[in-house]
Write a protein that holds these residues in place. Structure first.
Motif, short mmCIF file in Angstrom:
data_model
loop_
_atom_site.label_atom_id
_atom_site.label_comp_id
_atom_site.label_asym_id
_atom_site.label_seq_id
_atom_site.Cartn_x
_atom_site.Cartn_y
_atom_site.Cartn_z
N HIS A 158 -8.40 5.83 -5.05
CA HIS A 158 -8.01 6.90 -4.14
C HIS A 158 -9.18 7.87 -4.07
CE1 HIS A 158 -4.14 5.39 -5.67
NE2 HIS A 158 -3.63 5.82 -4.52
N ILE A 159 -9.61 8.17 -2.85
CA ILE A 159 -10.74 9.08 -2.64
C ILE A 159 -10.28 10.18 -1.70
CG2 ILE A 159 -13.11 9.29 -1.82
CD1 ILE A 159 -13.48 6.33 -2.55
N LYS A 172 0.82 -1.21 0.00
CA LYS A 172 0.00 0.00 0.00
C LYS A 172 0.86 1.26 0.00
CE LYS A 172 -4.42 -1.40 1.87
NZ LYS A 172 -5.46 -1.13 2.85
N THR A 173 2.01 1.20 0.64
CA THR A 173 2.91 2.34 0.68
C THR A 173 3.29 2.80 -0.73
OG1 THR A 173 3.78 1.56 2.79
CG2 THR A 173 5.09 3.19 1.63
N ASP A 174 3.47 1.86 -1.64
CA ASP A 174 3.82 2.19 -3.03
C ASP A 174 2.72 2.98 -3.73
OD1 ASP A 174 6.29 0.71 -3.06
OD2 ASP A 174 5.08 -1.12 -3.19
N LEU A 175 1.50 2.86 -3.24
CA LEU A 175 0.34 3.46 -3.91
C LEU A 175 -0.19 4.72 -3.23
CD1 LEU A 175 -1.57 0.14 -4.58
CD2 LEU A 175 -0.22 1.45 -6.23
N LEU A 176 0.35 5.07 -2.07
CA LEU A 176 -0.18 6.21 -1.32
C LEU A 176 -0.06 7.52 -2.09
CD1 LEU A 176 1.09 5.45 2.29
CD2 LEU A 176 -1.23 5.15 1.37
N VAL A 177 -1.09 8.35 -1.98
CA VAL A 177 -1.11 9.69 -2.55
C VAL A 177 -1.58 10.63 -1.45
CG1 VAL A 177 -2.13 11.21 -4.30
CG2 VAL A 177 -1.60 8.83 -4.88
N THR A 178 -0.80 11.65 -1.16
CA THR A 178 -1.14 12.60 -0.10
C THR A 178 -2.50 13.24 -0.35
OG1 THR A 178 1.20 13.08 0.22
CG2 THR A 178 -0.36 14.68 1.11
N GLU A 197 -14.08 1.83 3.72
CA GLU A 197 -14.06 0.53 3.07
C GLU A 197 -15.18 -0.32 3.67
OE1 GLU A 197 -10.81 -2.80 1.74
OE2 GLU A 197 -10.24 -1.27 3.16
N PRO A 198 -15.99 -0.95 2.83
CA PRO A 198 -17.07 -1.78 3.37
C PRO A 198 -16.51 -2.98 4.11
CG PRO A 198 -17.00 -1.94 0.98
CD PRO A 198 -15.96 -0.94 1.39
N ASN A 199 -17.21 -3.43 5.11
CA ASN A 199 -16.83 -4.62 5.86
C ASN A 199 -17.05 -5.83 4.96
OD1 ASN A 199 -16.67 -6.84 7.53
ND2 ASN A 199 -17.67 -5.83 9.24
N SER A 200 -15.98 -6.54 4.64
CA SER A 200 -16.08 -7.64 3.68
C SER A 200 -17.03 -8.73 4.15
CB SER A 200 -14.70 -8.22 3.40
OG SER A 200 -14.13 -8.71 4.58
N THR A 201 -17.21 -8.91 5.46
CA THR A 201 -18.13 -9.95 5.93
C THR A 201 -19.57 -9.57 5.60
OG1 THR A 201 -18.24 -8.96 8.14
CG2 THR A 201 -16.62 -10.71 7.78
N LYS A 202 -19.87 -8.28 5.52
CA LYS A 202 -21.21 -7.84 5.16
C LYS A 202 -21.49 -8.01 3.68
CE LYS A 202 -21.77 -4.48 8.87
NZ LYS A 202 -21.99 -3.08 9.21
N LEU A 203 -20.44 -8.15 2.88
CA LEU A 203 -20.61 -8.30 1.44
C LEU A 203 -20.86 -9.74 1.02
CD1 LEU A 203 -17.84 -5.89 0.14
CD2 LEU A 203 -20.28 -5.45 0.35
N LEU A 207 -6.84 5.40 0.46
CA LEU A 207 -6.55 4.35 -0.52
C LEU A 207 -7.32 3.08 -0.21
CD1 LEU A 207 -4.85 3.04 -2.82
CD2 LEU A 207 -3.11 2.58 -1.06
N PHE A 208 -7.94 2.55 -1.24
CA PHE A 208 -8.62 1.25 -1.18
C PHE A 208 -8.04 0.43 -2.33
CE2 PHE A 208 -11.43 4.56 0.32
CZ PHE A 208 -11.76 4.11 1.59
#
Length: 117
Positions: A97-98, A72-78, A106-112, A82-83
């Motif tokens: 990136h939002i 994830k560090t490689d993809l971070l944008v100030t 991020e939605p709870n994956s167990t709810k999906l 990040l999802f």
């Protein structure tokens, strides 16, 4: 100015989409198939600085054949949350990136998971 941004977006194979949120806020969305972010990070950040998108969607963030494992560090944008699935094995990777002021979660994956019949 808008034409210049559009021309710049074309040069970087980026699509800019204007949309409106359910609350009536105008959103600027940027999409690009980055085909490995590690060798295009400077260009990617320059395009973000130029277009000022609210949401950035990138596909193929991971290299095709590499021993290097993306994090994830490689993809971070100030200024953006990040999802991503880029840290999973065997995927080319998708990242969203939002802007932090949009309060995305991020939605709870167990709810999906599919509900029992």
């Amino acid at each position: 100015d808008h034409k210049e941004k559009k021309d710049n977006a074309k040069q970087t194979c980026t699509k800019r989409i204007d949309a409106t949120s359910s609350r009536g806020r105008s959103l600027n969305i940027m999409y690009t198939n980055i085909d490995c972010i590690t060798n295009k990070k400077a260009e990617f950040l320059a395009t973000i600085d130029d277009l000022q998108p609210d949401i950035i969607i990138t596909t193929e963030t991971n290299p095709k054949n590499s021993r290097y494992k993306m994090t994830k560090t490689d993809l971070l944008v100030t200024g953006y949350n990040l999802f991503t699935n880029a840290e999973r094995d065997g995927v080319r990777g998708i990242a969203m990136h939002i802007k932090t002021d949009l309060n995305a979660m991020e939605p709870n994956s167990t709810k999906l998971q599919q509900e029992p019949a």
